[in-house]
Design an enzyme around this catalytic site. Structure first.
Site, PDB file in Angstrom:
ATOM      1  N   ASP A 170       2.728  17.212  23.047  1.00  0.00           N
ATOM      2  CA  ASP A 170       3.390  16.468  22.298  1.00  0.00           C
ATOM      3  C   ASP A 170       4.454  15.466  22.981  1.00  0.00           C
ATOM      4  OD1 ASP A 170       4.155  15.200  19.640  1.00  0.00           O
ATOM      5  OD2 ASP A 170       5.920  16.375  19.365  1.00  0.00           O
TER       6      ASP A 170
ATOM      7  N   GLY B 221       7.280  12.577  12.448  1.00  0.00           N
ATOM      8  CA  GLY B 221       8.635  12.862  11.706  1.00  0.00           C
ATOM      9  C   GLY B 221       8.161  13.069  10.156  1.00  0.00           C
TER      10      GLY B 221
HETATM   11  P1  13P Z   1      10.467  15.892  12.614  1.00  0.00           P
HETATM   12  O1  13P Z   1      11.521  15.782  13.466  1.00  0.00           O
HETATM   13  O2  13P Z   1      10.560  14.945  11.392  1.00  0.00           O
HETATM   14  O3  13P Z   1      10.131  17.150  12.232  1.00  0.00           O
HETATM   15  O4  13P Z   1       9.170  15.407  13.323  1.00  0.00           O
HETATM   16  C1  13P Z   1       8.377  16.104  14.397  1.00  0.00           C
HETATM   17  C2  13P Z   1       7.731  15.403  15.224  1.00  0.00           C
HETATM   18  O5  13P Z   1       7.379  14.153  14.738  1.00  0.00           O
HETATM   19  C3  13P Z   1       7.363  15.940  16.476  1.00  0.00           C
HETATM   20  O6  13P Z   1       6.330  15.077  17.230  1.00  0.00           O
END
Ligand code: 13P
Length: 287
Positions: free
Chosen positions: A85, A213
């Site tokens: 990620d 997110g």
């Molecule tokens: P959150 O922070 O809203 O859980 O989103 C996680 C995310 O987008 C990881 O790349």
């Protein structure tokens, strides 16, 4: 089982074409990896991505977390991909590809368009050598990846549909992360996705879209997005909060005997339950 890159891309494509989404769950340590894997095993074949990525490497170290996630996925009966990620670093991307990651996200969203294209193209070239698929980001998502900061959306940083089409065509990416009102982490204000923008991006960009997110996003906001090309949904804060709440509840009975294992168990089980709830939100039946 650990999916191959080709199998992972097939799973993503199936989700895209059917109108559901793969969850990308962020993992930081043994308990969160195991909690995510247990949720995948309880979720009847729904493919799940363990995101053992750039930011958690800063906590656990790249090699240990990478090996942990790959090993847990390989040993499991569930269909699991291991995904890098938010990486800005081509060396990190190469290391994860060489270790056997199914997919990587190259994040050049902080760069000017032409530089984002250049970085992303190079990541795609490297990923192809390893049979992995690539997610990139265009437009900037507010907030912090590891801490909820009550971030607010600046409309000027949202993804531009025409640029998205050009970006996908020039880079050859397999999935595009978009900024359409989504923010990292929880907020005290309500989040509303710009569905018109998402739909305009979907209409001109022939790749699955990724919604980062998603923590705290109500089903009423999430489900319409699944009909507009979103086939991967990232969740982190929701699992972190579940983990911490369970640990906090367990702490008073753990302290007298220094029973740290009971804390880790409680945290892991809470991650599993939270991840199962997210997966249920993303299934075709409820989409
Ligand atoms: P959150 O922070 O809203 O859980 O989103 C996680 C995310 O987008 C990881 O790349």
């Amino acid at each position: 089982m650990l999916l191959t890159g080709a199998e992972g891309l097939k799973a993503l494509t199936e989700a895209y074409e059917t109108g559901y989404a793969l969850p990308g769950f962020v993992a930081y340590n043994l308990e969160t990896v195991q909690g995510i894997v247990a949720a995948a095993e309880a979720s009847e074949g729904h493919p799940v991505l363990i995101q053992a990525g750039s930011s958690p490497f800063g906590h656990a170290g790249r090699e240990p977390l990478m090996r942990l996630a790959l090993d847990a996925a390989t040993r499991s009966t569930a269909r699991l991909g291991v995904h890098l990620d938010h990486s800005r670093d081509l060396n990190e991307i190469t290391a994860c590809l060489e270790a056997g990651y199914t997919s990587v996200m190259v994040d050049g969203s902080h760069l000017p368009f032409a530089e984002n294209v250049k970085l992303t193209k190079e990541a795609v070239r490297r990923a192809r050598d390893h049979g992995a698929w690539v997610e990139a980001e265009l437009g900037a998502l507010p907030g912090d990846e590891d801490v909820s900061t009550n971030a607010t959306v600046a409309p000027s940083t949202m993804t531009d549909p025409a640029q998205a089409a050009e970006f996908a065509a020039e880079t050859g990416i397999d999935a595009l992360a978009v900024a359409v009102g989504n923010v990292h982490g929880f907020t005290t204000h309500e989040i509303h996705l710009d569905l018109a923008r998402l739909s305009a991006i979907h209409a001109v960009t022939p790749v699955p879209l990724v919604l980062h997110g998603a923590s705290g996003l109500p089903t009423a906001e999430l489900h319409p997005a699944l009909t507009q090309g979103v086939a991967k949904v990232n969740v982190n804060a929701e699992l972190r909060r579940a983990y911490l709440q369970a640990v906090a509840a367990q702490l008073p009975s753990a302290l007298p005997g220094s029973d740290v294992v009971s804390l880790w168990r409680a945290g892991r089980e809470a991650v599993t339950q939270a991840a199962i709830r997210v997966i249920a939100q993303l299934t075709p039946q409820s989409a």
